[in-house]
Design a protein around this motif. Structure first.
Motif, mmCIF file in Angstrom:
data_model
loop_
_atom_site.group_PDB
_atom_site.id
_atom_site.type_symbol
_atom_site.label_atom_id
_atom_site.label_comp_id
_atom_site.label_asym_id
_atom_site.label_seq_id
_atom_site.Cartn_x
_atom_site.Cartn_y
_atom_site.Cartn_z
ATOM 1 N N SER A 78 0.855 -1.186 0.000
ATOM 2 C CA SER A 78 0.000 0.000 0.000
ATOM 3 C C SER A 78 0.890 1.235 0.000
ATOM 4 C CB SER A 78 -0.894 0.006 1.237
ATOM 5 O OG SER A 78 -0.120 0.300 2.381
ATOM 6 N N PRO A 79 0.336 2.375 -0.397
ATOM 7 C CA PRO A 79 1.147 3.599 -0.364
ATOM 8 C C PRO A 79 1.724 3.880 1.020
ATOM 9 C CG PRO A 79 -0.828 3.974 -1.625
ATOM 10 C CD PRO A 79 -0.968 2.603 -0.993
ATOM 11 N N ALA A 80 0.964 3.605 2.065
ATOM 12 C CA ALA A 80 1.462 3.850 3.419
ATOM 13 C C ALA A 80 2.646 2.943 3.749
ATOM 14 C CB ALA A 80 0.341 3.650 4.438
ATOM 15 N N GLU A 81 2.692 1.754 3.166
ATOM 16 C CA GLU A 81 3.824 0.846 3.379
ATOM 17 C C GLU A 81 5.008 1.213 2.502
ATOM 18 O OE1 GLU A 81 1.516 -3.319 4.395
ATOM 19 O OE2 GLU A 81 1.766 -2.709 2.313
ATOM 20 N N SER A 82 4.738 1.840 1.374
ATOM 21 C CA SER A 82 5.789 2.167 0.413
ATOM 22 C C SER A 82 6.474 3.489 0.699
ATOM 23 C CB SER A 82 5.200 2.231 -0.997
ATOM 24 O OG SER A 82 4.670 0.987 -1.353
ATOM 25 N N LEU A 83 5.797 4.376 1.408
ATOM 26 C CA LEU A 83 6.326 5.708 1.659
ATOM 27 C C LEU A 83 6.304 5.999 3.159
ATOM 28 C CD1 LEU A 83 7.187 8.438 0.211
ATOM 29 C CD2 LEU A 83 4.833 9.145 0.607
ATOM 30 N N ALA A 84 7.460 6.285 3.708
ATOM 31 C CA ALA A 84 7.547 6.698 5.112
ATOM 32 C C ALA A 84 7.484 8.214 5.166
ATOM 33 C CB ALA A 84 8.847 6.198 5.727
ATOM 34 N N ILE A 85 6.556 8.756 5.957
ATOM 35 C CA ILE A 85 6.395 10.208 6.062
ATOM 36 C C ILE A 85 6.619 10.616 7.511
ATOM 37 C CG2 ILE A 85 4.842 12.166 5.767
ATOM 38 C CD1 ILE A 85 3.311 10.463 3.709
ATOM 39 N N THR A 86 7.502 11.564 7.705
ATOM 40 C CA THR A 86 7.751 12.108 9.041
ATOM 41 C C THR A 86 7.808 13.625 8.959
ATOM 42 O OG1 THR A 86 10.153 11.901 8.728
ATOM 43 C CG2 THR A 86 9.043 10.091 9.876
ATOM 44 N N GLY A 98 9.401 12.729 3.101
ATOM 45 C CA GLY A 98 8.783 11.543 2.524
ATOM 46 C C GLY A 98 9.862 10.684 1.890
ATOM 47 N N ARG A 99 9.944 9.422 2.332
ATOM 48 C CA ARG A 99 10.962 8.511 1.792
ATOM 49 C C ARG A 99 10.296 7.281 1.193
ATOM 50 N NH1 ARG A 99 15.861 10.166 3.573
ATOM 51 N NH2 ARG A 99 15.878 11.294 5.528
ATOM 52 N N TRP A 100 10.546 7.065 -0.089
ATOM 53 C CA TRP A 100 10.056 5.839 -0.698
ATOM 54 C C TRP A 100 10.877 4.686 -0.174
ATOM 55 C CZ3 TRP A 100 8.003 9.701 -3.704
ATOM 56 C CH2 TRP A 100 6.750 9.446 -4.240
ATOM 57 N N LEU A 137 11.078 17.466 1.916
ATOM 58 C CA LEU A 137 12.210 16.695 1.407
ATOM 59 C C LEU A 137 11.629 15.370 0.927
ATOM 60 C CD1 LEU A 137 15.570 16.556 1.652
ATOM 61 C CD2 LEU A 137 14.889 14.684 3.133
ATOM 62 N N LEU A 138 11.772 15.100 -0.346
ATOM 63 C CA LEU A 138 11.219 13.882 -0.930
ATOM 64 C C LEU A 138 12.380 13.034 -1.434
ATOM 65 C CD1 LEU A 138 8.540 12.490 -1.541
ATOM 66 C CD2 LEU A 138 8.492 13.684 -3.727
ATOM 67 N N ASP A 139 12.574 11.878 -0.782
ATOM 68 C CA ASP A 139 13.672 10.981 -1.122
ATOM 69 C C ASP A 139 13.200 10.009 -2.199
ATOM 70 O OD1 ASP A 139 15.723 9.137 -1.267
ATOM 71 O OD2 ASP A 139 16.003 9.019 0.906
ATOM 72 N N LEU A 140 13.702 10.212 -3.411
ATOM 73 C CA LEU A 140 13.301 9.402 -4.566
ATOM 74 C C LEU A 140 14.305 8.309 -4.899
ATOM 75 C CD1 LEU A 140 12.252 12.368 -6.879
ATOM 76 C CD2 LEU A 140 10.757 10.940 -5.496
#
Length: 142
Positions: A4-12, A22-24, A54-57
């Motif tokens: 799920s998106p919540a499992e794929s992206l960590a947001i702090t 946001g870190r993928w 900050l978006l970690d791609l």
């Protein structure tokens, strides 16, 4: 079963620096990208309309067409409407993506987004990305 998106992206939210991170963790299916957008905006709203991201791609596949469309349309047009202007987005990508990042098409896209007061900028170093966000946050408070 895809993550799920919540499992794929960590947001702090880093309150001291006033930065939403946001870190993928891994790729996920493109149809879930609108849900990822909603998660990021919800987190930014909870963090007092945080406009410094900050978006970690580095773990995300670079530029599939759907991801590029999501980035261009949803982020540049909707984020500034929801959070206010300006929005600063430091994207950390891998060195392998440098050709895409420095392409003419990306530079044109950045200029177009600046007209909406949405400022994505690309880095291959997280420290430099954080310094850039801190600089713009300090300029806004001055």
């Amino acid at each position: 079963m895809p993550a799920s998106p919540a499992e794929s992206l960590a947001i702090t939210y880093e309150a001291e620096e006033e930065v939403l991170v946001g870190r993928w963790r891994r790729n996920h299916s493109d149809p879930d990208l609108p849900e990822v957008f909603e998660l990021l905006v919800e987190a930014a709203l909870k963090a007092g309309h945080c406009r410094f991201w900050l978006l970690d791609l580095r773990e995300r596949t670079w530029h599939p067409p759907t991801f590029q469309k999501w980035f261009d349309n949803l982020l540049s047009q909707q984020v500034v409407q929801v959070l206010g202007r300006p929005v600063f987005l430091a994207c950390v990508a891998t060195e392998q993506n440098r050709a895409d990042i420095e392409s003419i098409a990306t530079q044109v896209r950045l200029r177009q987004q600046a007209q909406e007061e949405f400022y994505p900028y690309f880095f291959n170093n997280e420290g430099a990305a954080r310094d850039w966000l801190l600089y713009h946050r300090q300029q806004e408070k001055a």
